[in-house]
Write an enzyme that holds these catalytic residues in place. Sequence first.
Site, mmCIF file in Angstrom:
data_model
loop_
_atom_site.group_PDB
_atom_site.id
_atom_site.type_symbol
_atom_site.label_atom_id
_atom_site.label_comp_id
_atom_site.label_asym_id
_atom_site.label_seq_id
_atom_site.Cartn_x
_atom_site.Cartn_y
_atom_site.Cartn_z
ATOM 1 N N THR A 108 0.831 -1.209 0.000
ATOM 2 C CA THR A 108 0.000 0.000 0.000
ATOM 3 C C THR A 108 0.862 1.253 0.000
ATOM 4 O OG1 THR A 108 -1.735 -1.198 1.190
ATOM 5 C CG2 THR A 108 -1.840 1.208 1.221
ATOM 6 N N ASN A 155 0.832 -8.905 10.729
ATOM 7 C CA ASN A 155 0.851 -7.498 10.343
ATOM 8 C C ASN A 155 -0.262 -6.764 11.074
ATOM 9 O OD1 ASN A 155 1.066 -5.043 9.079
ATOM 10 N ND2 ASN A 155 0.392 -5.746 7.068
ATOM 11 N N GLU A 387 -0.019 -16.569 0.479
ATOM 12 C CA GLU A 387 -0.214 -16.772 1.924
ATOM 13 C C GLU A 387 -0.101 -18.250 2.279
ATOM 14 O OE1 GLU A 387 -2.961 -12.955 3.239
ATOM 15 O OE2 GLU A 387 -3.839 -14.980 3.284
#
Length: 1008
Positions: A108, A155, A387
């Site tokens: 991001t 996170n 993931e």
Amino acid sequence: MSFEGPEFGKGDFVLLDDLTIEEFMQNLQLRFEKCRIYTYIGEVVVSVNPYKSMNIYSPETIRDYKNREFWERPPHIYALADAAYKTMKRYLKDTCIVISGESGAGKTEASKIIMNYITAITNASSRHEIERVTGILLKSNIILESFGNAKTNRNDNSSRFGKYMDINFDFKGDPIGGHINNYLLEKSRVVHQQLGERNFHSFYQLLAGANEQLIKELHLSRDPSAFTYTSQGQANSVRSIDDKKTHREVVAALRAAGFTDEEQKTLFKILAAILFLGNIEFEKKGDSVVVSKMDYVKKIASLLSVEEKDLQDCLQSRVVAARGEVISKSHDMKDAVYGRDAFAKAMYERMFCFLVERINEILEVKQDIVRYGKSTLIGVLDIYGFEIFDNNSFEQFCINYCNEKLQQLFIELVLKQEQEEYYNEGITWQNIDYFNNQIICELVEQSHKGIIAICDEACLNVGKVTDAMFLEAMDNKLKTHAHFSSRRKDPKNKDLAHDQDFQIVHYAGDVKYSVDGFLDKNKDQLFQDFKRLLYNSKNQVLTKMWPEGAQSIREVTKRPLTAGTLFKTSMIALVQKLNTKEPYYVRCIKPNELKSPVQFDYKRCKHQVNYLGLLENVRVRRAGYANRQPYLRFLQRYKMLSSFTWPNHQCSSDQEAVQALVTDIQLEDDIAYGKTKIFIRTPKTLVDLEERRAQLIPHLVILIQKMWRGGLARMRYRRTIAMYKIMNRYKLYKMRCYLLEMSQKFQGVSRRADLGKGIVWTKPPAVLEELVQHMKMIHLKWRAGKIVTRIPKSDWPAVELRCAAYEVLHGKRNNWLKRRQWQGNYLALQNENQSAAAVFTSRVNQLRSKDKFSEVKFSAHVRKVNKNNKCEDRALVVTDRHVYKLNPAKTYKPMRAGVPLQKVKGVSVSSGSDQLLIIHIEGADDLVLCIQKTNPEYDDRAPEAVGVLVKLLSGHGGNHLPVHVGDQLQCTLGGKSKTISIDRKSSPVTPNFRKMTGTLLTLSATAQ
């Protein structure tokens, strides 16, 4: 790369000497430790999250990378953003930037940096529009992070959705709008979180940051542990996130993005309703399942603006339509809990989609594309990375499938670009061995045989179908597939549980998935009753969110597409969209789990390098020729290596010059020549070129500095000479102009009455100032001579006397030159000394016979002070040989012998108009006098006495008599030095000297 030394490692992984995972990791770690967070793989940027602020995004840095090529500056994400913008603007091609990496790797942040760069480099005239577009996109980041991000065990601010942003540009390269697509929101998090994790940030921010009035209006308490949906992970607060502050930022962002007050309040009401929905529990009451506490139902109905009875019915039963009949079917406990959770998840997902749609409405392109020409765009894809968790479910399956599709696209596009470049340049293409993950994509998405198809088929079967039955169906259909495994297929694999786990061999590694909940998550079923309930809400914002609720209750609804199929369709559409664009890639790596700016977790980073396929990327890039450059750029960078090309070549073309250079330095065995580019086979050759260039650069710099400094010196010398010539010419010009001007002013001056006294002298040039002073003096002397010639000879002595006084008193004594005749021997005048003029004349004749002087030059009555500070009336007589002091009371009898003029060593007078006169006598007391008894009264005669003495003494030996003018005067009386001051306040009839101290006397006299 350019401007980086060997101590920072290789700026491009393609230049590694040995392509091994160890060499790759060693270079990555070295650059991270040296704070070099960006590294290239060709035109792919590998970014390592630094976990600290870095001063590499300043306006100066932006200027360094604007309109530069990749190799011209050290690796930076700005270079990639600039390349994407230039391709879009120059060639009117749509471009896209694909940002991938695991949660916390900085995806991001990378997208924000790219948008900020594009904002900074667009036309200043359109800065307002780009700031509007990117401003809304950046504000949307705040909004979507709040509603789409959550704390996970890896996170604190993990994106739980994928995002693709388009920025539209017109033909001039100016922004005109944008669009956002979202993918696979992890809505299961709304109803369940693992230990140590949180629900979406929006819930906690609302509870912590809303004002008391809103909390009361929403019937909430601020404690997240009071709600089931926000307390399961037991991690209500996060040290790195200020929920209260972030809530204020989200509200401000919603307002700035154009959300109305009603829309904002509806969002908060939905969040509150979901929180209360999680607290609803069911109990058995006979054969039915009912809500155990109606308080929550009442609050939810109030928040959603629906009828309490309708909401209760939806939670406890559902309506089934079949062949025109409507049947109400009560829920069992399992269906009631499922319906409640499905309702909560659906409301949150629909709210999130509503946010994206509203932002897109605001970002919509307003210009008429037909009128303003072709529109191009830059897309930024911020998608979840691969993931692998301890417990991987349906969400991880979809995410990893997405990454397989993007990896397949990446390899295909890179190979396609390589092949097209070789073909266009006339270089023979060599087949490249690489891992093609098409087989894995087909394992997931193939019709009838893929995992998604098998899952859909299980969801469509009538009767009770379990997750274990779904696993069994996969075992039967995929038992021969090399990339699929389960315990039934591989009984020796103890890591896989019976009837629960299956494993896929992804390009990034083996991943074990649990089938628990697969079918329910794939069905993603929401009972139609809930849709009708919200469609009929009195809140118009909610009604717009649920348009399918308008369907008649008697209408038989079609089975909706499953979540897996919808996601597969969206991924295929995304890949097709990206396939039409010029792609650029940012691969983000998370260096450690502790968010430390200094720790490099080798094992974690190696895992990410593997599943991002970075080594595979380097291998594809290095296959055939590792580096290629246009001939002109190659010459610009390396022309100093050969005398044939330095400083400029004389060949017929750049290609011929490059060939001469390569032959001269004996590297032709590792080089191929295309139509417009030179191809370098091995990184070693490129490194060799760079090393040779680095050795020559200091010498070239010194040579260029020497030549430039010599050129500057010569140029400055020529300019200096020219400057002095111009200055000299200008000075002569100004002198001529000045002299001509003054000559015109003095034209006919001898005929003027004032002989030029009234002529104003113009300020001369600096060079003429001294000359002009001489000219002024010459004019004054000339004018004086002219005036003197007009004076009768008989008046010349009086004029000479005044001139003598002028020289010593002008500018020192006030108003001394009054218009009156200086008569000198005043005591001999009848009108001055009526009663004693004859006596005085007789006494003077006696003195003349005795001392043999010619005439009396000055005489006057005075007030004298002696050494004992006593004042007496006396008469002062100055002749051409002596100075006498006479006693008027005794028929002007001399007090003693006259003082020869040779012994007069100076004169002192005050600066005022009093008549103080001090005659300094060599070897004797000074004569300290004040002239008095004049006619007219208070006549100013001290200047005349000074003039007489100065004129007389200037004739003796050619020396000038010293004259001192001041307010405090020194004298000698009785062998002692004394000071005479003037008392101007009192006005006595007779001047008098008063003793103030042993050395100070004050004269009190009336001013003239």
